[in-house]
Design a protein around this motif. Structure first.
Motif, short mmCIF file in Angstrom:
data_model
loop_
_atom_site.label_atom_id
_atom_site.label_comp_id
_atom_site.label_asym_id
_atom_site.label_seq_id
_atom_site.Cartn_x
_atom_site.Cartn_y
_atom_site.Cartn_z
N LEU A 16 12.15 -11.00 2.62
CA LEU A 16 13.02 -10.19 3.59
C LEU A 16 12.66 -9.05 3.77
CD1 LEU A 16 16.33 -11.97 2.07
CD2 LEU A 16 14.74 -12.85 3.96
N ALA A 17 12.18 -8.11 2.91
CA ALA A 17 11.79 -6.72 3.31
C ALA A 17 10.45 -7.01 4.34
CB ALA A 17 11.14 -6.06 1.90
N VAL A 18 9.82 -7.79 4.25
CA VAL A 18 8.55 -7.95 5.30
C VAL A 18 9.26 -8.35 6.59
CG1 VAL A 18 6.62 -9.49 5.97
CG2 VAL A 18 6.98 -8.57 3.70
N LEU A 19 10.42 -9.25 6.71
CA LEU A 19 11.04 -9.66 7.73
C LEU A 19 11.66 -8.29 8.45
CD1 LEU A 19 12.12 -11.52 9.81
CD2 LEU A 19 13.91 -12.24 8.22
N GLN A 47 0.76 -1.20 -0.07
CA GLN A 47 0.11 -0.03 0.07
C GLN A 47 0.97 1.20 0.03
OE1 GLN A 47 -3.49 0.06 -0.17
NE2 GLN A 47 -3.34 -2.21 -0.52
N LEU A 48 1.97 1.14 0.77
CA LEU A 48 3.06 2.30 0.68
C LEU A 48 3.94 2.34 -0.50
CD1 LEU A 48 3.64 2.12 4.67
CD2 LEU A 48 1.96 3.69 3.47
N GLY A 49 3.72 1.30 -1.34
CA GLY A 49 4.50 1.60 -2.48
C GLY A 49 6.15 1.10 -2.18
N LEU A 50 6.28 0.47 -1.07
CA LEU A 50 7.64 -0.25 -0.84
C LEU A 50 7.60 -1.63 -1.24
CD1 LEU A 50 7.50 1.19 3.03
CD2 LEU A 50 8.71 2.28 1.08
N PRO A 51 9.03 -2.12 -1.19
CA PRO A 51 9.06 -3.68 -1.63
C PRO A 51 8.53 -4.39 -0.54
CG PRO A 51 11.36 -2.39 -1.39
CD PRO A 51 10.26 -1.59 -1.08
N ASP A 52 7.87 -5.45 -1.14
CA ASP A 52 7.26 -6.46 -0.29
C ASP A 52 7.47 -7.80 -0.34
OD1 ASP A 52 6.29 -6.65 -3.12
OD2 ASP A 52 4.22 -7.28 -2.23
N ASP A 53 8.85 -7.96 -0.65
CA ASP A 53 9.52 -9.38 -0.79
C ASP A 53 9.69 -9.95 0.62
OD1 ASP A 53 12.66 -9.06 0.06
OD2 ASP A 53 11.74 -7.47 -1.08
N GLN A 97 10.30 -16.58 4.20
CA GLN A 97 11.66 -15.81 4.88
C GLN A 97 12.36 -16.78 5.46
OE1 GLN A 97 9.27 -13.83 7.96
NE2 GLN A 97 8.75 -12.06 6.62
N ALA A 98 12.22 -17.93 5.97
CA ALA A 98 13.07 -18.81 6.75
C ALA A 98 13.87 -19.63 5.46
CB ALA A 98 12.26 -19.79 7.16
N ALA A 99 12.90 -20.07 4.42
CA ALA A 99 13.72 -20.74 3.15
C ALA A 99 14.71 -19.74 2.46
CB ALA A 99 12.71 -21.14 2.26
N GLU A 100 14.24 -18.40 2.33
CA GLU A 100 15.50 -17.59 1.65
C GLU A 100 16.81 -17.31 2.59
OE1 GLU A 100 13.99 -14.12 0.04
OE2 GLU A 100 12.95 -14.76 -1.37
N LEU A 101 16.34 -17.04 3.85
CA LEU A 101 17.66 -16.86 4.99
C LEU A 101 18.51 -18.08 4.96
CD1 LEU A 101 16.01 -14.90 8.03
CD2 LEU A 101 17.64 -14.09 6.05
N SER A 102 17.89 -19.36 4.93
CA SER A 102 18.47 -20.49 5.09
C SER A 102 19.18 -21.29 4.04
CB SER A 102 17.78 -21.61 5.86
OG SER A 102 16.62 -22.18 5.41
N GLY A 103 18.46 -20.72 2.71
CA GLY A 103 18.76 -21.50 1.44
C GLY A 103 18.24 -22.99 1.46
#
Length: 692
Positions: A59-62, A51-57, A202-208
């Motif tokens: 890790l951005a959410v984290l 809604q604020l036009g910010l990244p919403d991937d 988030q966990a899958a991206e952080l840990s690979g």
């Protein structure tokens, strides 16, 4: 490492909010609700960042979660007291309450001092009381769900798809995640993804690591630990002693459908009830405790997280919270109750405001089944109350199914122990020492009555309510599953009180037992130790383990097939398979192999895109009613087609005939791993006439 990162992602952001409260029971109660608070932070970030036009991937959410938690803690340190938060009095039970009432000065040293986070150390009894049931619950989780390639169940593959879509598109938007497939997608629903899907991404991206590993970590680790913390905190807050609280926290691991609820793959159906007790306690403490605004904001945030994880569980939480409100000691102060209610409403609505239209209009996600026992209230009562199969260890098989477990000696012995204890638990209404069990008893009775009603009635009210859980009665049982173990321990405490009363009257030496907590602690611990011992016998847990295993990919051939597809599928290519029937869907969730079929469009959404996918499938496998669809094969760039021989139990019929598939000239065998066959699409399969 992936499992530990999944645990950290689920707990740490929410746990940071605990520092917004002074040391003592309020901070401990907040930490008990840490996973629910994390889901609330996820919900707040995933709804407002776009809604604020910010990244919403993911890790951005984290990052937004951690930032929001840090700002909340900073704000709590800079404000000396909440808007209506009173100074603690001598009647407060929190021995650390002075942290919120000392230092009323306004100098810069005082303000700087508020930024310090005072240490808080639990007692040894509480450390042991949490650690032992936690270890027990995780051990049974590993016994049931560990050592599998991926979580069991059809819906686990749906959630795996949603999570992978979030990672592939770097977006948590509904239009990005809930689609008909991985290539050339179209929107297929109006509600998903859930907050849990974002946390898994988030966990899958952080840990690979694998998405399946993260999801399994939630079932084996996050959910059970959240349950132990929640039940232990609730019992202790209402006067229960450490041994009794530990017994109540351990019992649901073997009594009730804690593991049975994962059999369909709905991991959120298992984990949301695990968090219910802690959220209910926050609600009660916000209205009856010393920090109505802060606790109210946290409780509302938890509620928003549950709405975006497993929506209808908020109803059970509400009933449980009312029971705890009435059970907590202390004077009612209308201003504090109003402040807590306002704070909860604000914190619960703000994260959901961007989704209010979606939540109100999620008709496709709320299609309901008709009542299973229409007009037959006697059978509904038997199903919900009087059938002994409801109270067997691990709640498997379910009521109304096979009853082979009743022939096992361990199951029968457990029933002889559990049913009398459950009957005796009604005395919690009159015994002061069982005040901690009253909210659970009330919630269990109310929701059992609702279960009977919605199972047998087709009235507008009953159908409207049951539509929240799709009219599936077992979902209500899963929602309240902690009740069974907690109340069994309450019944054991009643026996301990009775023994204590008798001994104090017939034996002069036993006079010292009068008023002692030892008999009740021994009774509670003895029941749970015996039940855990009976549950650990292979004859008790292996049937459920076998049922779970039968709904998951088993064998090295699956891993080899997934890896082969990941290495050989050309860039931009797609792999076709019979949806989730043969467990091939995990090749997309875990190995990023684009899949033909995603989420089927729910009612009200266009089906053309999804129908074209089926046209391509039917054409390649040479189904009798197939129309020429080489153009669709090209459109979705289908490179391989995969089939197996192990099927999801209870799933729909296969969408191909093996003889016709093997005779088709549109595919040719490219590789074979055990019972899994991988076919490559031929030129005949891609043939596309002009205008076709």
């Amino acid at each position: 490492m992936t499992t530990l990162i999944a645990l950290a992602v689920a707990v740490v952001p929410g746990a940071l909010l605990g520092f917004a409260l002074p040391p003592g029971r309020y901070r401990w109660a907040t930490w008990a609700a840490a996973p629910a608070l994390t889901l609330g932070l996820v919900t707040l970030a995933m709804t407002w960042l776009p809604q604020l036009g910010l990244p919403d991937d993911p890790l951005a959410v984290l990052a937004a979660e951690v930032l929001l938690a840090g700002l909340a803690v900073l704000a709590s340190r800079l404000v000396s007291r909440g808007l209506v938060e009173r100074k603690a009095t001598a009647g407060d039970t929190d021995r650390h309450a002075d942290a919120s009432r000392t230092d009323a000065s306004t100098g810069w040293r005082a303000r700087a001092g508020r930024l310090r986070l005072p240490a808080v150390r639990p007692g040894r009894a509480d450390v042991i009381g949490i650690a032992v049931p936690a270890a027990v619950s995780v051990a049974f989780g590993w016994l049931m769900l560990g050592r599998l390639i991926a979580p069991p169940g059809w819906d686990a593959m749906n959630h795996g798809f949603l999570t992978r879509r979030i990672m592939d598109t770097d977006s948590v938007l509904i239009s990005s995640a809930c689609t008909t497939g991985a290539t050339e997608p179209a929107l297929s629903c109006s509600f998903y993804p859930l907050a849990a899907n974002v946390a898994w991404a988030q966990a899958a991206e952080l840990s690979g690591g694998r998405i399946s590993t993260v999801m399994s970590a939630w079932s084996i680790l996050v959910g059970p630990l959240a349950l132990v913390a929640a039940v232990y905190a609730c019992v202790r807050a209402l006067g229960g002693r450490p041994v009794v609280a530990a017994s109540a926290a351990a019992a649901p691991a073997v009594l009730g459908p804690m593991w049975m609820s994962v059999i369909t793959g709905r991991i959120t159906e298992q984990t949301a009830p695990c968090m219910a007790g802690a959220i209910a306690l926050l609600i009660a403490l916000s209205a009856r405790g010393a920090h109505p605004v802060r606790l109210g904001l946290l409780a509302g945030l938890c509620g928003a997280g549950i709405v975006m994880t497993h929506t209808y569980d908020v109803l059970f939480i509400a009933v449980l919270a009312v029971g705890m409100l009435l059970a907590l000691r202390g004077r009612w102060v209308l201003r504090r109750v109003a402040a807590a209610a306002g704070a909860m409403l604000l914190a619960g609505l703000v994260p959901l405001v961007p989704l209010l239209g979606v939540l109100a209009g999620a008709n496709g996600e709320r299609l309901s089944n008709p009542p299973a026992l229409l007009g037959r209230y006697d059978e509904a009562f038997e199903y919900w109350v009087s059938d002994p199969q409801r109270y067997v260890l691990f709640a498997y098989p379910g009521v109304g199914g096979a009853d082979f477990q009743l022939g096992e000696p361990t199951i029968r012995i457990a029933l002889w122990l559990v049913i009398p204890c459950l009957l005796l638990s009604v005395l919690c209404l009159v015994l002061p020492r069982l005040r901690w069990a009253r909210p659970w008893f009330a919630a269990g009775v109310i929701w059992t009555a609702i279960g009977v009603w919605t199972t047998a009635s087709d009235s507008t009210a009953a159908m409207t309510l049951s539509s929240l859980w799709y009219g599936v009665r077992e979902r209500v049982r899963s929602m309240i599953f902690p009740v069974y173990g907690v109340l069994a321990v309450a019944g054991a405490v009643v026996l301990g009180i009775a023994v204590q009363w008798l001994l104090a009257r017939v034996a002069r030496r036993a006079e010292a037992l009068r008023g002692s907590d030892v008999p009740t602690a021994v009774a509670a611990a003895a029941l749970v130790v015996v039940l855990l011992g009976l549950a650990a016998v292979p004859a008790s847990w292996q049937p459920l383990r076998g049922a779970l295993k039968g709904r998951a990919p088993v064998g090295e051939s699956y891993v080899r097939a997934y890896e082969w597809l990941a290495e050989n599928t050309p860039r931009g290519g797609t792999v076709a398979y019979d949806r989730h029937h043969e467990f091939i869907s995990w090749s997309y969730a875990d190995y990023e192999v684009p899949m033909l079929f995603g989420i089927p469009p729910l009612p009200g959404l266009p089906t053309e895109n999804y129908d074209r996918r089926w046209d391509a499938w039917n054409w390649l496998v040479d189904n009798a009613d197939a129309r020429p669809a080489g153009c669709e094969v090209r459109r979705f760039n289908i490179s391989y087609l995969v089939v197996g021989t192990r099927n999801m139990p209870g799933a729909w019929d296969k969408h191909y005939e093996r003889k016709r598939l093997e005779a088709s000239d549109r595919i040719e065998l490219a590789q074979k791993f055990g019972r899994i066959r991988i076919y490559q699409v031929t030129d005949a399969g891609r043939s596309c006439a002009e205008g076709g």
